[in-house]
Scaffold this active site. Structure first.
Site, PDB file in Angstrom:
ATOM      1  N   LYS A  37     -30.022 -28.691  70.175  1.00 16.59           N
ATOM      2  CA  LYS A  37     -31.442 -28.290  70.195  1.00 16.59           C
ATOM      3  C   LYS A  37     -31.818 -27.626  68.869  1.00 16.59           C
ATOM      4  O   LYS A  37     -30.957 -27.093  68.150  1.00 16.59           O
ATOM      5  CB  LYS A  37     -31.757 -27.344  71.367  1.00 16.59           C
ATOM      6  N   VAL A 121     -20.585 -26.494  64.769  1.00 16.41           N
ATOM      7  CA  VAL A 121     -20.245 -25.309  65.587  1.00 16.41           C
ATOM      8  C   VAL A 121     -20.822 -24.040  64.957  1.00 16.41           C
ATOM      9  O   VAL A 121     -20.774 -23.861  63.739  1.00 16.41           O
ATOM     10  CB  VAL A 121     -18.709 -25.198  65.732  1.00 16.41           C
ATOM     11  N   ALA A 123     -23.905 -22.994  64.618  1.00 22.69           N
ATOM     12  CA  ALA A 123     -24.941 -23.345  63.642  1.00 22.69           C
ATOM     13  C   ALA A 123     -26.355 -23.061  64.141  1.00 22.69           C
ATOM     14  O   ALA A 123     -27.328 -23.382  63.472  1.00 22.69           O
ATOM     15  CB  ALA A 123     -24.813 -24.825  63.276  1.00 22.69           C
ATOM     16  N   LEU A 125     -27.473 -24.424  66.954  1.00 21.28           N
ATOM     17  CA  LEU A 125     -27.924 -25.693  67.538  1.00 21.28           C
ATOM     18  C   LEU A 125     -27.516 -25.816  69.013  1.00 21.28           C
ATOM     19  O   LEU A 125     -27.643 -26.888  69.607  1.00 21.28           O
ATOM     20  CB  LEU A 125     -27.350 -26.871  66.736  1.00 21.28           C
ATOM     21  N   ALA A 126     -26.995 -24.714  69.577  1.00 23.10           N
ATOM     22  CA  ALA A 126     -26.644 -24.637  71.001  1.00 23.10           C
ATOM     23  C   ALA A 126     -25.597 -25.662  71.428  1.00 23.10           C
ATOM     24  O   ALA A 126     -25.649 -26.167  72.553  1.00 23.10           O
ATOM     25  CB  ALA A 126     -27.896 -24.747  71.874  1.00 23.10           C
ATOM     26  N   SER A 129     -23.697 -24.423  74.521  1.00 22.42           N
ATOM     27  CA  SER A 129     -24.606 -24.366  75.684  1.00 22.42           C
ATOM     28  C   SER A 129     -24.891 -25.774  76.202  1.00 22.42           C
ATOM     29  O   SER A 129     -24.956 -25.992  77.415  1.00 22.42           O
ATOM     30  CB  SER A 129     -25.932 -23.710  75.292  1.00 22.42           C
ATOM     31  N   ASP A 162     -29.002 -19.987  76.699  1.00 22.16           N
ATOM     32  CA  ASP A 162     -29.593 -21.274  76.309  1.00 22.16           C
ATOM     33  C   ASP A 162     -29.241 -22.409  77.278  1.00 22.16           C
ATOM     34  O   ASP A 162     -29.763 -23.518  77.144  1.00 22.16           O
ATOM     35  CB  ASP A 162     -29.092 -21.691  74.903  1.00 22.16           C
TER      36      ASP A 162
HETATM   37  P1  ATP Z   1     -26.536 -20.910  70.059  1.00 21.77           P
HETATM   38  O1  ATP Z   1     -27.510 -21.749  69.297  1.00 21.77           O
HETATM   39  O2  ATP Z   1     -26.582 -21.131  71.565  1.00 21.77           O
HETATM   40  O3  ATP Z   1     -26.507 -19.466  69.667  1.00 21.77           O
HETATM   41  P2  ATP Z   1     -24.486 -21.889  68.335  1.00 21.77           P
HETATM   42  O4  ATP Z   1     -24.917 -23.286  68.071  1.00 21.77           O
HETATM   43  O5  ATP Z   1     -24.839 -20.889  67.273  1.00 21.77           O
HETATM   44  O6  ATP Z   1     -25.053 -21.443  69.717  1.00 21.77           O
HETATM   45  P3  ATP Z   1     -21.933 -22.824  69.286  1.00 21.77           P
HETATM   46  O7  ATP Z   1     -21.711 -24.061  68.493  1.00 21.77           O
HETATM   47  O8  ATP Z   1     -22.376 -22.988  70.681  1.00 21.77           O
HETATM   48  O9  ATP Z   1     -22.928 -21.832  68.516  1.00 21.77           O
HETATM   49  O10 ATP Z   1     -20.553 -21.987  69.208  1.00 21.77           O
HETATM   50  C1  ATP Z   1     -20.465 -20.597  69.283  1.00 21.77           C
HETATM   51  C2  ATP Z   1     -19.018 -20.168  69.542  1.00 21.77           C
HETATM   52  O11 ATP Z   1     -18.649 -20.525  70.865  1.00 21.77           O
HETATM   53  C3  ATP Z   1     -17.997 -20.810  68.613  1.00 21.77           C
HETATM   54  O12 ATP Z   1     -17.418 -19.806  67.826  1.00 21.77           O
HETATM   55  C4  ATP Z   1     -16.971 -21.482  69.511  1.00 21.77           C
HETATM   56  O13 ATP Z   1     -15.640 -21.153  69.189  1.00 21.77           O
HETATM   57  C5  ATP Z   1     -17.289 -21.018  70.931  1.00 21.77           C
HETATM   58  N1  ATP Z   1     -17.256 -22.132  71.911  1.00 21.77           N
HETATM   59  C6  ATP Z   1     -16.749 -22.113  73.151  1.00 21.77           C
HETATM   60  N2  ATP Z   1     -16.908 -23.304  73.771  1.00 21.77           N
HETATM   61  C7  ATP Z   1     -17.547 -24.098  72.911  1.00 21.77           C
HETATM   62  C8  ATP Z   1     -18.008 -25.442  72.969  1.00 21.77           C
HETATM   63  N3  ATP Z   1     -17.834 -26.223  74.054  1.00 21.77           N
HETATM   64  N4  ATP Z   1     -18.646 -25.920  71.889  1.00 21.77           N
HETATM   65  C9  ATP Z   1     -18.856 -25.140  70.794  1.00 21.77           C
HETATM   66  N5  ATP Z   1     -18.429 -23.884  70.686  1.00 21.77           N
HETATM   67  C10 ATP Z   1     -17.772 -23.341  71.726  1.00 21.77           C
END
Ligand code: ATP
Length: 318
Positions: A37, A121, A123, A125-126, A129, A162
């Site tokens: 997202k 990861v 980033a 971009l959820a 979630s 999220d």
């Molecule tokens: P948001 O936008 O919801 O804040 P994000 O995109 O910033 O999330 P994610 O890519 O969801 O961040 O990852 C955040 C942390 O969660 C990572 O450090 C990762 O190690 C951990 N994590 C646990 N399970 C997962 C998964 N299935 N996919 C990605 N990261 C995961």
């Protein structure tokens, strides 16, 4: 048990259907897409006693997708991922999602979850979630649990703020901590160029360091919704705003540079997604987006050309 296809040292079970004794086909495995997202706007409206911030945000699903394969097993939940920064087993958000599903439905089952990571990861971009939401929606089909979308959102909220949006997906306004969702008219089919800088931003750090002062540009969410409703890409893009940019861009001025580069490449507007560090721009048409993408990717390694997409559960297409 099930056929295994080996891919770069990563065991990936293939699509399996098993014939029941009475001759009925029953689904034993499902492979679905878990899309990322972006936030077209993000405003922080307050802070609760438990430390959570309340938001007013417009979220949009895009076509960068993880591949999630769920295989029925006895009573165990196991999780494998091909990305070195994503934990396997009970440290993965998908484990939590499966556990919450089995608790809520009282189904005595298990699942083997394999994740092929395509969403960057950490980033904004959820990615995690969306994987969790895909597990809940996939298990609902696999185990024929008959949960409603609202029930799946409730399970999702136990895993992360999220996750309810990722269950519904498409174009939504989210309030509260992310659980008060309003589905907006579809804004699918809009071209997006996205850049993921090489530094990491902690979501908790960004929220903790947010201070509202006169320099913070607040999104005008109602106005934005009017333009989304009329599918006016130019005016929507020009009005995108994210209050967390004031925190992340202060520490990482590259965010402003990327925004300017995306705008100069022909975007109607550009903004940071979530707590960052991803930055994206919206384009009026495919041609403009492709030209911009070819320019942006020269400077930034992790650049993506994507489309905004609708919600709903989608079987993985190779
Ligand atoms: P948001 O936008 O919801 O804040 P994000 O995109 O910033 O999330 P994610 O890519 O969801 O961040 O990852 C955040 C942390 O969660 C990572 O450090 C990762 O190690 C951990 N994590 C646990 N399970 C997962 C998964 N299935 N996919 C990605 N990261 C995961």
């Amino acid at each position: 048990m099930f056929p295994i296809k080996r891919q770069a040292g990563f065991a990936l079970p293939m699509q399996v259907r098993k014939r029941k004794p009475e001759g009925v086909w029953c689904l034993e495995q499902i492979t679905i897409a878990a899309p990322a997202k972006i936030n077209l706007s993000l405003d922080i409206t307050g802070k609760l006693e438990n430390g959570y911030h309340t938001l007013d945000t417009i979220m949009q699903t895009i076509s960068i997708e993880d591949k999630i394969t769920l295989t029925k097993t006895g009573r165990e939940i196991s999780v494998f991922c091909d990305h070195p920064q994503v934990p396997a087993g009970d440290g993965n958000i998908c484990h939590k999602a499966a556990q919450a599903f089995f608790e809520k439905t009282a189904i005595e089952g298990g699942v083997l979850i394999t994740i092929e990571k395509n969403i960057p990861v950490g980033a904004g971009l959820a990615g995690g979630s969306s994987d969790a939401a895909a597990v809940i929606k996939g298990l609902n089909l696999l185990y024929k649990a008959g949960l409603t979308q609202r029930e799946m959102c409730k399970i999702g909220l136990k895993c992360g703020a999220d996750v309810p949006f990722c269950v519904v997906a498409g174009t939504c306004r989210a309030k509260g901590i992310g659980e008060k969702l309003t589905v907006l008219p579809s804004f699918a089919g809009v071209y997006v160029v996205l850049v993921v800088p090489d530094f990491f931003v902690s979501t908790a750090w960004a929220y903790e360091n947010y201070v509202l002062d006169s320099t913070v540009e607040k999104p005008r969410t109602e106005e934005l919704i009017t333009y989304i409703r009329s599918r006016d890409i130019k005016n929507t893009a020009e009005r995108m705003a994210n209050v967390l940019e004031s925190v992340t861009a202060k520490k990482h001025p590259e965010i402003r540079e990327i925004k300017n580069d995306i705008k100069k490449s022909g975007a109607c507007g550009s903004v940071m997604s979530g707590s960052g560090p991803s930055v994206f721009g919206l384009f009026e048409n495919e041609q403009k987006a492709r030209i911009a993408y070819s320019v942006i990717r020269e400077k930034y390694n992790r650049s993506y050309l994507a489309l905004t997409i609708d919600g709903g559960i989608k079987q993985w297409q190779n």
